[in-house]
Design a protein around this motif. Structure first.
Motif, PDB file in Angstrom:
ATOM      1  N   LEU A 195      -4.773  -7.827  -2.013  1.00 23.30           N
ATOM      2  CA  LEU A 195      -3.310  -7.858  -2.032  1.00 23.30           C
ATOM      3  C   LEU A 195      -2.819  -9.292  -1.960  1.00 23.30           C
ATOM      4  CD1 LEU A 195      -2.758  -5.034   0.610  1.00 23.30           C
ATOM      5  CD2 LEU A 195      -2.909  -4.790  -1.879  1.00 23.30           C
ATOM      6  N   GLU A 243       0.835  -1.200   0.000  1.00 25.82           N
ATOM      7  CA  GLU A 243       0.000   0.000   0.000  1.00 25.82           C
ATOM      8  C   GLU A 243       0.871   1.253   0.000  1.00 25.82           C
ATOM      9  OE1 GLU A 243      -2.761  -0.561   3.214  1.00 25.82           O
ATOM     10  OE2 GLU A 243      -3.923  -2.002   2.058  1.00 25.82           O
ATOM     11  N   PHE A 257      -5.891   2.704   2.173  1.00 25.89           N
ATOM     12  CA  PHE A 257      -5.336   2.582   0.826  1.00 25.89           C
ATOM     13  C   PHE A 257      -6.432   2.799  -0.218  1.00 25.89           C
ATOM     14  CE2 PHE A 257      -3.857  -0.112  -2.820  1.00 25.89           C
ATOM     15  CZ  PHE A 257      -2.735   0.637  -3.143  1.00 25.89           C
ATOM     16  N   THR A 258      -7.598   2.229   0.017  1.00 27.43           N
ATOM     17  CA  THR A 258      -8.713   2.381  -0.919  1.00 27.43           C
ATOM     18  C   THR A 258      -9.116   3.851  -1.054  1.00 27.43           C
ATOM     19  OG1 THR A 258      -9.465   0.148  -0.391  1.00 27.43           O
ATOM     20  CG2 THR A 258     -11.066   1.606  -1.413  1.00 27.43           C
ATOM     21  N   GLU A 287      -0.177   1.904  -5.525  1.00 26.66           N
ATOM     22  CA  GLU A 287      -1.267   2.747  -6.029  1.00 26.66           C
ATOM     23  C   GLU A 287      -1.164   2.928  -7.537  1.00 26.66           C
ATOM     24  OE1 GLU A 287      -3.001   7.322  -5.748  1.00 26.66           O
ATOM     25  OE2 GLU A 287      -1.510   6.664  -4.279  1.00 26.66           O
ATOM     26  N   ALA A 303      -7.334  -4.907   0.730  1.00 29.18           N
ATOM     27  CA  ALA A 303      -6.574  -3.676   0.952  1.00 29.18           C
ATOM     28  C   ALA A 303      -7.228  -2.927   2.102  1.00 29.18           C
ATOM     29  CB  ALA A 303      -6.575  -2.826  -0.312  1.00 29.18           C
TER      30      ALA A 303
END
Length: 171
Positions: A66, A36, A81-82, A41, A77
Protein backbone atom coordinates in the motif's frame (compact mmCIF):
# COMPACT_ATOMS: atom_id res chain seq x y z
CA UNK A 1 -30.18 49.47 5.93
CA UNK A 2 -27.69 48.91 3.09
CA UNK A 3 -24.91 48.09 5.55
CA UNK A 4 -27.07 45.42 7.23
CA UNK A 5 -27.90 43.87 3.88
CA UNK A 6 -24.21 43.80 2.87
CA UNK A 7 -23.27 42.37 6.26
CA UNK A 8 -25.96 39.68 5.88
CA UNK A 9 -24.81 38.78 2.34
CA UNK A 10 -21.17 38.71 3.41
CA UNK A 11 -22.00 36.47 6.38
CA UNK A 12 -24.09 34.18 4.14
CA UNK A 13 -21.23 33.88 1.61
CA UNK A 14 -18.72 33.07 4.34
CA UNK A 15 -21.04 30.40 5.78
CA UNK A 16 -21.50 28.80 2.34
CA UNK A 17 -17.74 28.81 1.75
CA UNK A 18 -17.25 27.20 5.16
CA UNK A 19 -19.76 24.48 4.32
CA UNK A 20 -18.08 23.86 0.97
CA UNK A 21 -14.74 23.42 2.74
CA UNK A 22 -16.31 20.75 4.98
CA UNK A 23 -17.74 18.81 2.04
CA UNK A 24 -17.32 15.06 2.58
CA UNK A 25 -16.38 14.50 -1.07
CA UNK A 26 -12.89 15.87 -0.45
CA UNK A 27 -10.51 14.44 -3.06
CA UNK A 28 -7.46 14.07 -0.83
CA UNK A 29 -5.92 10.58 -0.85
CA UNK A 30 -6.99 8.34 1.99
CA UNK A 31 -4.65 7.32 4.79
CA UNK A 32 -3.04 3.94 3.98
CA UNK A 33 -5.07 2.09 6.61
CA UNK A 34 -8.25 2.98 4.67
CA UNK A 35 -7.00 1.51 1.35
CA UNK A 36 -8.18 -1.92 2.51
CA UNK A 37 -11.80 -1.33 1.48
CA UNK A 38 -14.04 -2.56 -1.34
CA UNK A 39 -12.57 0.01 -3.77
CA UNK A 40 -9.03 -1.06 -2.88
CA UNK A 41 -9.96 -4.69 -3.38
CA UNK A 42 -11.54 -3.95 -6.78
CA UNK A 43 -8.40 -2.08 -7.89
CA UNK A 44 -6.08 -4.93 -6.85
CA UNK A 45 -8.36 -7.53 -8.48
CA UNK A 46 -8.23 -5.53 -11.71
CA UNK A 47 -4.42 -5.49 -11.61
CA UNK A 48 -4.30 -9.25 -10.96
CA UNK A 49 -6.72 -9.91 -13.82
CA UNK A 50 -4.58 -7.88 -16.23
CA UNK A 51 -1.18 -9.41 -15.32
CA UNK A 52 0.83 -10.70 -18.29
CA UNK A 53 1.95 -14.32 -18.32
CA UNK A 54 5.61 -13.80 -17.53
CA UNK A 55 7.76 -16.93 -17.13
CA UNK A 56 5.02 -19.38 -18.17
CA UNK A 57 5.03 -22.60 -16.20
CA UNK A 58 7.00 -21.15 -13.28
CA UNK A 59 5.19 -21.00 -9.93
CA UNK A 60 4.32 -17.46 -8.89
CA UNK A 61 3.83 -15.73 -5.55
CA UNK A 62 2.04 -12.43 -5.04
CA UNK A 63 2.40 -9.68 -2.48
CA UNK A 64 0.22 -6.59 -1.93
CA UNK A 65 1.72 -3.28 -0.81
CA UNK A 66 0.00 0.00 0.00
CA UNK A 67 1.20 3.50 -0.83
CA UNK A 68 4.66 4.44 -2.04
CA UNK A 69 7.61 2.10 -2.29
CA UNK A 70 10.81 3.92 -1.43
CA UNK A 71 14.19 3.54 0.31
CA UNK A 72 12.44 3.18 3.64
CA UNK A 73 10.64 0.11 2.31
CA UNK A 74 7.02 -0.63 1.65
CA UNK A 75 3.83 -0.95 3.65
CA UNK A 76 2.45 -4.49 3.41
CA UNK A 77 -1.29 -5.04 3.16
CA UNK A 78 -2.75 -6.68 6.23
CA UNK A 79 -3.31 -10.42 6.28
CA UNK A 80 -7.06 -9.74 6.63
CA UNK A 81 -7.07 -7.73 3.40
CA UNK A 82 -5.00 -10.38 1.59
CA UNK A 83 -7.54 -13.05 2.68
CA UNK A 84 -10.14 -11.26 0.51
CA UNK A 85 -8.32 -12.76 -2.49
CA UNK A 86 -8.38 -16.41 -1.33
CA UNK A 87 -10.96 -17.25 -4.02
CA UNK A 88 -8.27 -16.63 -6.68
CA UNK A 89 -6.25 -19.61 -5.36
CA UNK A 90 -2.96 -17.70 -5.65
CA UNK A 91 -0.04 -17.90 -3.23
CA UNK A 92 0.23 -14.61 -1.31
CA UNK A 93 3.27 -13.65 0.75
CA UNK A 94 3.26 -10.76 3.22
CA UNK A 95 5.50 -8.03 1.74
CA UNK A 96 7.54 -7.76 4.92
CA UNK A 97 8.70 -11.35 4.34
CA UNK A 98 9.89 -10.88 0.74
CA UNK A 99 13.61 -11.34 0.13
CA UNK A 100 16.03 -9.37 -2.04
CA UNK A 101 17.95 -12.00 -4.00
CA UNK A 102 21.41 -11.12 -5.33
CA UNK A 103 22.96 -10.45 -7.79
CA UNK A 104 20.08 -8.66 -9.59
CA UNK A 105 18.13 -7.56 -6.49
CA UNK A 106 15.15 -9.69 -7.48
CA UNK A 107 12.22 -9.51 -5.05
CA UNK A 108 11.40 -13.13 -4.23
CA UNK A 109 9.26 -15.45 -2.15
CA UNK A 110 11.46 -16.50 0.80
CA UNK A 111 10.27 -20.14 0.63
CA UNK A 112 10.78 -20.79 -3.08
CA UNK A 113 13.36 -18.06 -3.80
CA UNK A 114 11.46 -17.48 -7.05
CA UNK A 115 10.51 -13.95 -8.17
CA UNK A 116 7.23 -12.61 -6.78
CA UNK A 117 4.69 -10.26 -8.31
CA UNK A 118 4.52 -7.14 -6.15
CA UNK A 119 1.04 -5.63 -6.49
CA UNK A 120 0.93 -1.99 -5.44
CA UNK A 121 -2.13 0.06 -4.51
CA UNK A 122 -0.26 3.34 -4.69
CA UNK A 123 -3.08 5.84 -4.30
CA UNK A 124 -6.81 5.65 -3.57
CA UNK A 125 -9.21 8.54 -3.21
CA UNK A 126 -12.96 9.02 -3.38
CA UNK A 127 -14.14 11.49 -6.03
CA UNK A 128 -17.82 11.36 -5.04
CA UNK A 129 -20.12 9.22 -2.92
CA UNK A 130 -20.00 6.44 -5.53
CA UNK A 131 -16.77 6.96 -7.51
CA UNK A 132 -13.08 6.52 -6.79
CA UNK A 133 -9.75 7.11 -8.48
CA UNK A 134 -6.77 4.88 -7.91
CA UNK A 135 -3.20 4.37 -9.03
CA UNK A 136 -2.15 0.77 -8.96
CA UNK A 137 0.51 -1.34 -10.53
CA UNK A 138 2.70 -4.39 -10.42
CA UNK A 139 6.33 -5.41 -10.77
CA UNK A 140 7.98 -8.74 -11.51
CA UNK A 141 11.75 -8.90 -11.85
CA UNK A 142 12.53 -5.90 -14.11
CA UNK A 143 9.04 -5.73 -15.66
CA UNK A 144 6.45 -3.31 -14.28
CA UNK A 145 3.31 -1.35 -15.10
CA UNK A 146 1.44 1.50 -13.42
CA UNK A 147 -2.23 2.25 -14.12
CA UNK A 148 -4.71 5.00 -13.36
CA UNK A 149 -8.08 3.46 -12.53
CA UNK A 150 -11.57 4.91 -12.27
CA UNK A 151 -13.91 2.90 -10.06
CA UNK A 152 -17.64 3.09 -9.52
CA UNK A 153 -20.03 1.62 -6.98
CA UNK A 154 -23.17 0.33 -8.65
CA UNK A 155 -25.79 -1.81 -6.92
CA UNK A 156 -23.43 -2.21 -3.96
CA UNK A 157 -20.57 -3.62 -6.07
CA UNK A 158 -17.37 -1.68 -6.74
CA UNK A 159 -15.75 -2.20 -10.13
CA UNK A 160 -13.20 -0.62 -12.43
CA UNK A 161 -14.89 1.33 -15.22
CA UNK A 162 -11.78 2.79 -16.85
CA UNK A 163 -8.09 1.87 -16.84
CA UNK A 164 -5.30 3.91 -18.37
CA UNK A 165 -1.66 2.83 -18.56
CA UNK A 166 0.57 5.53 -17.07
CA UNK A 167 3.94 3.86 -17.54
CA UNK A 168 5.61 0.51 -17.73
CA UNK A 169 7.94 -1.88 -19.46
CA UNK A 170 5.26 -4.49 -20.19
CA UNK A 171 3.79 -4.54 -23.68
Amino acid sequence: MICRRRFFLLTLCLCLLGLAACDSSDTAPLPLNLYECDAGEAAVRHVIGALPDLNPGVAKSYSIVLGEINRDGMTPASDAFTKRFEDLKLKFVNAQNLKDIEPNHTIADPETRLPAFVLQLRKLQPTSASTWEAEAGWSYKKEFERLKLSLEVKDGKTSVVKAEKLEGSAK
